[in-house]
Enzyme design. Structure first.
Site, short mmCIF file in Angstrom:
data_model
loop_
_atom_site.label_atom_id
_atom_site.label_comp_id
_atom_site.label_asym_id
_atom_site.label_seq_id
_atom_site.Cartn_x
_atom_site.Cartn_y
_atom_site.Cartn_z
N CYS A 115 1.04 -1.14 -0.21
CA CYS A 115 -0.31 -0.26 -0.06
C CYS A 115 0.82 1.36 0.22
O CYS A 115 1.88 1.65 1.02
CB CYS A 115 -0.40 -0.36 0.87
SG CYS A 115 -2.29 1.37 1.15
N CYS A 157 -3.00 14.60 2.75
CA CYS A 157 -3.96 15.04 1.19
C CYS A 157 -4.73 16.14 1.74
O CYS A 157 -5.10 16.81 3.06
CB CYS A 157 -5.04 13.46 2.29
SG CYS A 157 -6.19 13.60 0.76
N CYS A 184 -10.80 9.87 8.36
CA CYS A 184 -9.60 9.60 8.15
C CYS A 184 -8.88 10.80 9.02
O CYS A 184 -8.62 11.65 9.00
CB CYS A 184 -9.49 10.15 6.46
SG CYS A 184 -8.41 9.64 6.14
N CYS A 189 -6.26 1.20 7.13
CA CYS A 189 -6.96 1.71 6.29
C CYS A 189 -7.02 3.03 8.03
O CYS A 189 -7.84 2.96 8.48
CB CYS A 189 -8.39 1.42 6.24
SG CYS A 189 -7.75 0.30 5.29
N1 SAH Z 1 -7.99 9.43 -0.47
C1 SAH Z 1 -8.07 7.90 -0.89
C2 SAH Z 1 -6.84 6.84 -1.45
C3 SAH Z 1 -6.45 6.01 0.25
S1 SAH Z 1 -7.28 5.10 0.57
C4 SAH Z 1 -9.25 7.67 -0.98
O1 SAH Z 1 -9.71 7.91 -0.27
O2 SAH Z 1 -9.69 6.65 -1.72
C5 SAH Z 1 -7.13 4.45 2.25
C6 SAH Z 1 -9.12 3.90 2.23
O3 SAH Z 1 -9.00 3.82 3.68
C7 SAH Z 1 -9.92 4.98 1.77
O4 SAH Z 1 -11.23 3.92 1.14
C8 SAH Z 1 -10.57 5.55 3.11
O5 SAH Z 1 -12.25 6.22 2.91
C9 SAH Z 1 -10.33 4.17 4.25
N2 SAH Z 1 -10.53 5.36 4.97
C10 SAH Z 1 -10.00 6.61 6.04
N3 SAH Z 1 -9.77 6.16 6.97
C11 SAH Z 1 -10.24 5.08 7.65
C12 SAH Z 1 -10.94 5.39 8.55
N4 SAH Z 1 -10.23 5.58 10.35
N5 SAH Z 1 -10.68 3.67 9.06
C13 SAH Z 1 -11.06 2.65 7.72
N6 SAH Z 1 -11.04 2.86 6.19
C14 SAH Z 1 -10.61 4.59 6.47
FE1 SF4 Z 2 -7.84 11.96 1.03
FE2 SF4 Z 2 -8.12 10.27 3.55
FE3 SF4 Z 2 -10.34 11.37 1.79
FE4 SF4 Z 2 -8.57 9.75 1.25
S1 SF4 Z 2 -9.99 9.09 2.79
S2 SF4 Z 2 -9.42 11.49 0.29
S3 SF4 Z 2 -6.33 9.95 2.12
S4 SF4 Z 2 -8.98 12.39 3.50
#
Ligand code: SAH
Ligand code: SF4
Length: 412
Positions: free
Chosen positions: A135, A142, A149, A388
């Protein structure tokens, strides 16, 4: 303090413009990692090689760098001994610096990395029985602010360069000892036997699911993925690469046309009000527009389904009605979809709780009954904050000075 001033968030949903020029190193040498063969050839010409030599040498060097993982010119045995120091005087073979490497008790590994100009970012390796997924990050922080997140709470950001993105994959191969072995003699006749296949290897898949929004740094993500997908480069098939986006609709077509990797969409909610709240980008590109763009993603077929990520937040997006609406929406757009239910991974200060296991199961069952696969993703590496949404660099949790002090204390 890092050398490059960090950029403040320009706005909730705007990309961060950043120059794509090669940053000159203090010693004047140029880092070749991240550059395509044609650019390396140009640099060799500029450095004084004649056209024929520049072409031949760039081909050889490219192969050594990306296919074989050489980290020094001295190792390039088919290049004349006198030429190797000439290269080393002018060029370097960079890798992100490793600040810290951690092992989770479930086998997940996390690396805290640093750019040359002092910014921290992270990459995670998740081994499974049948695959190993790396990953990788596309930005430091971001610019979007999804409320669940951790990365989204980082105040500052810079785009990673192609070298810093492909460098993560290269570093992982270094750490796992997974560069193809092979003969270099006879390269010109294409007789090199060092081919990379996924068979028996640890690192088989790449997901752009680390820090950052890859479609807000698309040019660099594309350039790095081209090096990863090139048969004479890292040679990993695009079918084994998945890009996750929170829904930057205008970039999805280019993603399909220019790299054609698998797509994952961070959907997370099925109503405008909830998605507006938890994925603020939804206020710019709404659910319908996003799903239409998915339906138009030309590579979307049953063989290569789009993954919809759905984080399970207690009493926020996890009702039976939400599950039914999810099925309805995916069917309405006739999407070859699979849903990935992600139990919310907590982080300090988060305003959400993870849905109860029974609730997650009930939600999953409804989606399955609607004919759409909806496995629950097992959280991995939670003990080292590698799961994640937990990625947020230690630079923000602990200052550099704190880390140095701790290291000094540990050494006493
Ligand atoms: N910015 C992109 C790539 C990051 S992917 C995106 O948002 O798709 C990371 C994944 O983990 C995304 O699906 C995000 O929404 C998820 N994610 C973020 N914070 C999380 C959390 N606290 N618990 C579980 N998943 C989470
Ligand atoms: Fe950015 Fe986190 Fe949202 Fe993905 S999930 S777009 S890393 S703020």
């Amino acid at each position: 303090m890092s050398d490059t001033e960090l950029m403040p968030i320009p706005g909730q949903v705007d990309p961060v413009p950043i120059t794509r020029e090669i940053t000159p190193r203090a010693d004047g040498r140029v880092d070749l990692i991240g550059l395509p063969k044609a650019r390396i050839q140009e640099l060799f010409l500029d450095a004084g090689l004649d056209a024929k030599q520049a072409k031949l040498r760039s081909k050889q060097v490219y192969h050594w760098l990306y296919h074989r993982g050489a980290t020094e010119f001295e190792a390039m045995t088919d290049i004349a001994k006198t030429m190797r120091p000439w290269l080393a005087e002018r060029f370097v073979i960079g890798r992100p610096h490793i600040v810290e490497a951690q092992h989770s008790n479930d086998g997940t590994r996390k690396w805290l990395l640093q750019t040359d100009d002092g910014h921290d970012f992270e990459m995670v390796f998740i081994p499974d029985a049948d695959r190993g997924t790396l990953c990788i990050s596309s930005q430091v922080g971001c610019t979007l602010n999804c409320t669940f997140c951790h990365t989204g709470t980082m105040r500052l950001v810079r785009n990673l360069t192609p070298g810093e993105i492909v460098g993560q994959v290269m570093l992982a191969r270094d750490a796992l000892g997974e560069w193809p072995k092979g003969r270099m003699d006879g390269l010109e006749d294409n007789e090199d036997t060092g081919h990379y296949t996924a068979d028996g290897r640890l690192l088989t898949n790449i997901v752009l699911m680390g820090m950052g929004e890859p479609l807000y740094n698309f040019d660099n993500v594309r350039d790095s993925m081209k090096l990863v997908m090139d048969g004479d480069g890292l040679a990993l098939s695009k079918r084994r690469i998945t890009l996750s986006t929170s829904g930057v609709v205008p970039m999805m077509e280019r993603c399909s046309e220019e790299i054609g990797v698998n797509l994952a969409i961070s959907l997370h909610a099925v109503t405008k009000s909830v998605r507006d709240e938890i994925v603020p980008l939804n206020r710019k590109y709404g659910i319908e527009e996003l799903l239409q763009a998915c339906a138009d993603y030309p590579k979307a077929s049953n063989a290569r389904r789009i993954t919809f990520e759905y984080v399970m937040l207690k009493d926020k997006n996890d009702s039976d009605d939400d599950a039914r609406e999810l099925v309805r929406l995916l069917k309405q757009y006739d999407l070859p979809a699979k849903v990935n239910l992600i139990p919310f991974n907590p982080w300090p200060g988060a305003e959400y709780e993870c849905s109860d296991p029974d609730r997650i199961r009930a939600f999953s069952n409804i989606v399955f009954e609607g004919g759409i696969s909806a496995p629950v993703r097992t959280p991995r590496g939670r003990d080292i904050d590698a799961a994640c949404g937990q990625l947020k660099t230690a630079a923000q949790k602990k200052s550099r000075a704190e880390r140095d002090r701790e290291a000094a204390e540990a050494a006493e």
